[in-house]
Write a protein that holds these residues in place. Structure first.
Motif, PDB file in Angstrom:
ATOM      1  N   HIS A  37       0.818  -1.220   0.000  1.00  0.00           N
ATOM      2  CA  HIS A  37       0.000   0.000   0.000  1.00  0.00           C
ATOM      3  C   HIS A  37       0.849   1.266   0.000  1.00  0.00           C
ATOM      4  O   HIS A  37       0.366   2.324   0.383  1.00  0.00           O
ATOM      5  CB  HIS A  37      -0.935   0.009   1.217  1.00  0.00           C
ATOM      6  CG  HIS A  37      -1.976  -1.067   1.173  1.00  0.00           C
ATOM      7  ND1 HIS A  37      -3.048  -1.023   0.307  1.00  0.00           N
ATOM      8  CD2 HIS A  37      -2.102  -2.225   1.868  1.00  0.00           C
ATOM      9  CE1 HIS A  37      -3.798  -2.106   0.485  1.00  0.00           C
ATOM     10  NE2 HIS A  37      -3.247  -2.856   1.419  1.00  0.00           N
ATOM     11  N   CYS A  68      -0.945   0.760  11.666  1.00  0.00           N
ATOM     12  CA  CYS A  68      -2.153   0.577  10.861  1.00  0.00           C
ATOM     13  C   CYS A  68      -3.130  -0.389  11.552  1.00  0.00           C
ATOM     14  O   CYS A  68      -4.350  -0.210  11.523  1.00  0.00           O
ATOM     15  CB  CYS A  68      -1.832   0.014   9.481  1.00  0.00           C
ATOM     16  SG  CYS A  68      -0.453   0.826   8.650  1.00  0.00           S
ATOM     17  N   ALA A  79      -2.028  -9.764   5.030  1.00  0.00           N
ATOM     18  CA  ALA A  79      -0.721  -9.368   4.486  1.00  0.00           C
ATOM     19  C   ALA A  79       0.124 -10.576   4.072  1.00  0.00           C
ATOM     20  O   ALA A  79       1.173 -10.416   3.466  1.00  0.00           O
ATOM     21  CB  ALA A  79       0.042  -8.527   5.508  1.00  0.00           C
ATOM     22  N   PRO A  90      -9.845 -10.234   3.722  1.00  0.00           N
ATOM     23  CA  PRO A  90      -9.942  -8.793   3.972  1.00  0.00           C
ATOM     24  C   PRO A  90      -9.388  -8.445   5.347  1.00  0.00           C
ATOM     25  O   PRO A  90      -9.261  -9.309   6.220  1.00  0.00           O
ATOM     26  CB  PRO A  90     -11.444  -8.534   3.918  1.00  0.00           C
ATOM     27  CG  PRO A  90     -12.086  -9.838   4.235  1.00  0.00           C
ATOM     28  CD  PRO A  90     -11.139 -10.910   3.793  1.00  0.00           C
ATOM     29  N   PHE A  94     -12.720  -1.587   8.838  1.00  0.00           N
ATOM     30  CA  PHE A  94     -12.594  -0.411   7.963  1.00  0.00           C
ATOM     31  C   PHE A  94     -12.108  -0.776   6.564  1.00  0.00           C
ATOM     32  O   PHE A  94     -11.165  -1.521   6.402  1.00  0.00           O
ATOM     33  CB  PHE A  94     -11.671   0.663   8.563  1.00  0.00           C
ATOM     34  CG  PHE A  94     -12.117   1.126   9.911  1.00  0.00           C
ATOM     35  CD1 PHE A  94     -13.329   1.772  10.054  1.00  0.00           C
ATOM     36  CD2 PHE A  94     -11.360   0.886  11.034  1.00  0.00           C
ATOM     37  CE1 PHE A  94     -13.767   2.188  11.298  1.00  0.00           C
ATOM     38  CE2 PHE A  94     -11.785   1.299  12.281  1.00  0.00           C
ATOM     39  CZ  PHE A  94     -12.994   1.953  12.414  1.00  0.00           C
ATOM     40  N   PRO A  96     -13.812  -1.170   2.338  1.00  0.00           N
ATOM     41  CA  PRO A  96     -15.045  -1.609   1.677  1.00  0.00           C
ATOM     42  C   PRO A  96     -15.490  -3.033   1.995  1.00  0.00           C
ATOM     43  O   PRO A  96     -16.681  -3.315   2.021  1.00  0.00           O
ATOM     44  CB  PRO A  96     -14.737  -1.444   0.185  1.00  0.00           C
ATOM     45  CG  PRO A  96     -13.311  -1.072   0.064  1.00  0.00           C
ATOM     46  CD  PRO A  96     -12.806  -0.665   1.394  1.00  0.00           C
ATOM     47  N   ASN A  97     -14.539  -3.952   2.244  1.00  0.00           N
ATOM     48  CA  ASN A  97     -14.944  -5.349   2.458  1.00  0.00           C
ATOM     49  C   ASN A  97     -14.788  -5.826   3.896  1.00  0.00           C
ATOM     50  O   ASN A  97     -14.833  -7.027   4.161  1.00  0.00           O
ATOM     51  CB  ASN A  97     -14.116  -6.275   1.553  1.00  0.00           C
ATOM     52  CG  ASN A  97     -14.245  -5.885   0.094  1.00  0.00           C
ATOM     53  OD1 ASN A  97     -15.318  -5.511  -0.349  1.00  0.00           O
ATOM     54  ND2 ASN A  97     -13.140  -5.926  -0.632  1.00  0.00           N
TER      55      ASN A  97
HETATM   56  C1  HEC Z   1       0.952  -8.559  -0.018  1.00  0.00           C
HETATM   57  C2  HEC Z   1       0.300  -7.311  -0.321  1.00  0.00           C
HETATM   58  C3  HEC Z   1      -0.508  -6.662   0.784  1.00  0.00           C
HETATM   59  C4  HEC Z   1      -0.093  -6.396   2.069  1.00  0.00           C
HETATM   60  C5  HEC Z   1       1.254  -6.705   2.699  1.00  0.00           C
HETATM   61  C6  HEC Z   1      -1.199  -5.665   2.677  1.00  0.00           C
HETATM   62  N1  HEC Z   1      -2.222  -5.528   1.817  1.00  0.00           N
HETATM   63 FE1  HEC Z   1      -3.972  -4.583   2.146  1.00  0.00          FE
HETATM   64  N2  HEC Z   1      -4.628  -5.042   0.318  1.00  0.00           N
HETATM   65  C7  HEC Z   1      -3.871  -5.701  -0.638  1.00  0.00           C
HETATM   66  C8  HEC Z   1      -4.667  -5.830  -1.844  1.00  0.00           C
HETATM   67  C9  HEC Z   1      -4.220  -6.474  -3.158  1.00  0.00           C
HETATM   68  C10 HEC Z   1      -5.908  -5.225  -1.556  1.00  0.00           C
HETATM   69  C11 HEC Z   1      -7.087  -5.108  -2.480  1.00  0.00           C
HETATM   70  C12 HEC Z   1      -7.991  -6.243  -2.168  1.00  0.00           C
HETATM   71  C13 HEC Z   1      -9.267  -6.172  -2.883  1.00  0.00           C
HETATM   72  O1  HEC Z   1      -9.544  -5.165  -3.518  1.00  0.00           O
HETATM   73  O2  HEC Z   1     -10.005  -7.141  -2.759  1.00  0.00           O
HETATM   74  C14 HEC Z   1      -5.840  -4.736  -0.215  1.00  0.00           C
HETATM   75  C15 HEC Z   1      -6.887  -4.071   0.432  1.00  0.00           C
HETATM   76  C16 HEC Z   1      -6.787  -3.523   1.689  1.00  0.00           C
HETATM   77  C17 HEC Z   1      -7.833  -2.763   2.338  1.00  0.00           C
HETATM   78  C18 HEC Z   1      -9.180  -2.447   1.723  1.00  0.00           C
HETATM   79  C19 HEC Z   1     -10.270  -3.207   2.382  1.00  0.00           C
HETATM   80  C20 HEC Z   1     -10.498  -4.563   1.875  1.00  0.00           C
HETATM   81  O3  HEC Z   1     -10.475  -5.466   2.675  1.00  0.00           O
HETATM   82  O4  HEC Z   1     -10.751  -4.722   0.665  1.00  0.00           O
HETATM   83  C21 HEC Z   1      -7.389  -2.393   3.549  1.00  0.00           C
HETATM   84  C22 HEC Z   1      -8.098  -1.574   4.604  1.00  0.00           C
HETATM   85  C23 HEC Z   1      -6.034  -2.887   3.653  1.00  0.00           C
HETATM   86  N3  HEC Z   1      -5.705  -3.571   2.517  1.00  0.00           N
HETATM   87  C24 HEC Z   1      -5.217  -2.674   4.735  1.00  0.00           C
HETATM   88  C25 HEC Z   1      -3.989  -3.260   4.902  1.00  0.00           C
HETATM   89  C26 HEC Z   1      -3.195  -3.143   6.100  1.00  0.00           C
HETATM   90  C27 HEC Z   1      -3.582  -2.331   7.326  1.00  0.00           C
HETATM   91  C28 HEC Z   1      -2.056  -3.863   5.884  1.00  0.00           C
HETATM   92  C29 HEC Z   1      -0.948  -4.089   6.886  1.00  0.00           C
HETATM   93  C30 HEC Z   1      -1.353  -4.787   8.094  1.00  0.00           C
HETATM   94  C31 HEC Z   1      -2.134  -4.416   4.564  1.00  0.00           C
HETATM   95  N4  HEC Z   1      -3.317  -4.044   3.998  1.00  0.00           N
HETATM   96  C32 HEC Z   1      -1.152  -5.208   3.991  1.00  0.00           C
HETATM   97  C33 HEC Z   1      -2.588  -6.164  -0.502  1.00  0.00           C
HETATM   98  C34 HEC Z   1      -1.844  -6.119   0.643  1.00  0.00           C
END
Ligand code: HEC
Ligand code: HEC
Ligand code: HEC
Ligand code: HEC
Ligand code: HEC
Ligand code: HEC
Ligand code: HEC
Ligand code: HEC
Ligand code: HEC
Ligand code: HEC
Length: 304
Positions: A37, A68, A79, A90, A94, A96-97
């Motif tokens: 992100h 976070c 993650a 998800p 907080f 969308p999902n």
């Molecule tokens: C390995 C990659 C990766 C890591 C590391 C990651 N994310 Fe994500 N995250 C994504 C992806 C890809 C999406 C989009 C998912 C979707 O649209 O369905 C996403 C979506 C989200 C969303 C949108 C809500 C949702 O569930 O669709 C949130 C909030 C979020 N991440 C928070 C975090 C936080 C806080 C961390 C650290 C604890 C984190 N992410 C670590 C890849 C990651």
């Protein structure tokens, strides 16, 4: 990529069912999140580091703790590595999902914000209507727009359609110009009175800015001491002076024409049953100008 460095990992301390299995926290905190992100698509999220939540040196803030995940909940599963053809789980709260309920999301914010102005959150209308903290508050901003006078009303009026129409009427408190806002009169976190007013009664709210109407007057006008909204609409009105209706109808809701001295004085000059020329010549206010009360020794009838 910005490297935040993790000060401390802790479960932020909100109530969790004991037997519920939660995902684990990440080991790297925000740095882990920002591996995915931290790119240009997520640039809008980074404003959080410029706001009150981003102060890493302050252990009371999210970034002084679990970062976070202090708000979003434990992100170990989200993650982590995701098998081919499978969906990324998800984040718990907080976004969308997010699978957690509004109430549970609110508990996260309340975990750090249960101070005085939130005393009445439980049982308040917004809590009962399942409005979320995040329906009004934005976290990924430098300055949360709902706490800024000029941008607040628009957020409230997205849900309060009726009031949006009222504040745009010809005569209104100057809310649409941003000179005043909803929290001048309301406590959006809940208050133990009618309409979640910031002061205990309607009149006390009005006196904050219209102190001259408080009196005490030698000659009071009963409805004024009782409730300003007997005659005024607070958000806006189509009548001058924010009145609920124009005089003489306004006054005649409570005062009968019969027996008015002007009728007695002129009855002989008029065909029987005709209204008094005094009443036709102007509204009640041209004689009863001190409608909010009078301090004149002979102001009993609010004429001076
Ligand atoms: C390995 C990659 C990766 C890591 C590391 C990651 N994310 Fe994500 N995250 C994504 C992806 C890809 C999406 C989009 C998912 C979707 O649209 O369905 C996403 C979506 C989200 C969303 C949108 C809500 C949702 O569930 O669709 C949130 C909030 C979020 N991440 C928070 C975090 C936080 C806080 C961390 C650290 C604890 C984190 N992410 C670590 C890849 C990651
Ligand atoms: C103070 C609590 C808080 C913290 C700390 C926080 N968030 Fe959020 N985040 C929210 C809220 C609330 C939302 C829902 C949308 C909004 O209000 O801005 C959100 C929305 C999101 C979204 C989905 C919406 C979007 O615009 O893509 C992502 C992704 C996200 N956060 C990632 C992160 C990452 C990464 C961090 C750490 C760098 C972080 N958040 C820290 C509260 C927080
Ligand atoms: C880990 C604790 C923590 C969590 C979780 C948390 N906050 Fe905060 N928040 C703080 C601290 C600390 C401040 C700064 C207070 C101060 O400076 O007095 C703050 C400030 C604020 C402010 C004041 C902003 C301003 O401009 O003055 C708002 C609004 C706010 N938080 C809303 C929220 C919302 C909504 C959530 C949930 C999405 C949330 N907070 C989650 C600790 C937290
Ligand atoms: C209906 C909209 C709304 C909801 C819902 C809401 N707030 Fe607020 N909040 C506001 C407004 C408006 C202000 C600014 C008040 C002011 O300027 O007088 C504020 C101020 C704050 C502040 C900073 C000043 C203070 O009073 O401490 C914090 C912290 C805060 N809110 C947290 C929360 C939390 C936590 C929740 C959920 C339990 C929540 N808010 C729900 C509208 C809302
Ligand atoms: C997400 C939608 C939403 C937002 C945003 C919102 N409200 Fe509300 N509010 C409601 C609902 C739903 C009710 C209950 C039904 C009603 O009275 O319209 C309510 C009720 C109220 C009431 C009447 C309370 C009572 O006990 O009669 C007041 C006053 C109020 N809101 C003020 C505000 C203010 C001020 C803001 C902005 C800081 C705001 N609202 C933002 C949804 C919202
Ligand atoms: C000058 C003070 C004042 C301001 C500013 C103000 N209100 Fe009110 N509001 C009141 C009073 C007094 C009442 C209760 C009596 C009434 O309905 O007139 C009320 C009632 C309400 C109600 C409940 C109405 C109902 O029918 O139960 C809502 C919702 C509301 N206000 C929303 C808002 C919103 C949103 C804003 C900002 C755009 C706002 N108010 C600004 C004084 C104010
Ligand atoms: C935060 C301050 C504030 C509060 C609280 C407030 N007012 Fe006002 N009021 C104003 C301002 C500012 C104006 C616009 C004055 C101007 O345009 O010269 C105004 C205008 C008015 C007017 C119309 C004046 C005219 O000449 O058209 C009436 C009537 C009024 N307010 C009644 C009320 C009532 C009733 C309440 C309580 C429900 C109240 N006000 C609460 C600030 C406030
Ligand atoms: C019995 C009806 C009535 C009640 C109750 C009432 N008002 Fe008025 N108010 C009026 C009338 C009528 C006017 C218009 C006067 C004019 O045009 O000269 C007015 C005008 C105003 C004005 C704008 C002109 C000025 O005199 O400053 C304000 C401000 C105001 N009222 C505030 C209040 C407040 C605050 C309360 C409650 C303490 C209140 N009113 C209660 C009838 C009422
Ligand atoms: C909500 C009802 C209500 C409204 C509206 C109202 N009044 Fe009154 N008024 C009263 C009451 C109650 C009294 C006190 C009567 C008593 O003491 O016998 C009173 C007293 C008076 C008095 C003094 C009479 C006396 O015998 O001492 C005058 C003059 C007066 N009102 C004029 C007006 C005018 C002019 C308006 C319109 C701008 C108006 N009233 C609107 C309820 C109202
Ligand atoms: C031409 C001036 C004038 C107009 C217009 C006028 N009044 Fe009067 N009113 C008076 C005078 C003068 C008195 C006091 C008579 C007395 O002391 O015997 C009075 C007395 C009253 C009283 C006290 C009643 C009583 O029996 O002592 C009320 C209530 C009242 N007026 C209401 C109204 C209302 C409502 C209107 C508008 C429909 C109105 N007045 C229009 C001059 C006027």
């Amino acid at each position: 990529m910005m490297v935040v460095g993790l000060a401390m990992l802790s479960w932020a301390g909100w109530a969790v069912d004991e037997d519920e299995s939660l995902p684990a926290y990440t080991d790297g905190g925000a740095d882990t999140c920002m591996r995915c992100h931290g790119d240009e698509d997520s640039a809008h999220l980074m404003a959080i580091f410029d706001g009150p939540h981003g102060v890493m040196a302050d252990s009371r803030t999210p970034f002084g703790g679990s970062q976070c995940e202090a708000c979003h909940g434990p992100g170990g599963d989200h993650a982590g590595r995701v098998g081919f053809g499978r969906e990324r789980p998800p984040m718990p709260a907080f976004g969308p999902n997010a699978p957690w309920s509004e109430q549970r999301e609110n508990e996260i914010c309340l975990g750090c914000h249960r101070e005085s102005s939130h005393r009445f959150w439980e049982g308040g209308t917004h809590q009962q209507q399942e409005v979320g903290c995040a329906d009004c508050h934005q976290s990924h901003t430098r300055r949360d727009p709902v706490t800024v006078q000029s941008t607040q009303a628009n957020i409230c009026l997205d849900c309060h359609i009726e009031q949006r129409a009222e504040v745009n009427r010809a005569f209104a408190h100057p809310i649409r110009h941003g000179e005043m806002t909803c929290t001048d009169c309301h406590q959006p976190h809940g208050a133990p009175n009618e309409a979640m007013l910031a002061s205990p009664t309607i009149n006390q709210n009005c006196f904050k800015c219209h102190a001259e109407k408080r009196g005490p007057f030698l000659w009071e006008h009963a409805p004024v001491t009782e409730d300003c909204t007997l005659c005024h609409r607070t958000h806006g009105s189509n009548n001058p002076g924010l009145l609920t209706r124009r005089a003489p109808l306004l006054c005649q809701q409570c005062h009968s024409r019969v027996g008015h001295p002007s009728i007695g004085r002129t009855a002989n000059d008029l065909p029987s049953g005709s209204p008094s020329s005094f009443l036709l010549s102007g509204s009640c206010l041209s004689c009863h100008s001190q409608v909010h009360g009078s301090n004149h020794p002979s102001g009993a009838t609010l004429n001076r």
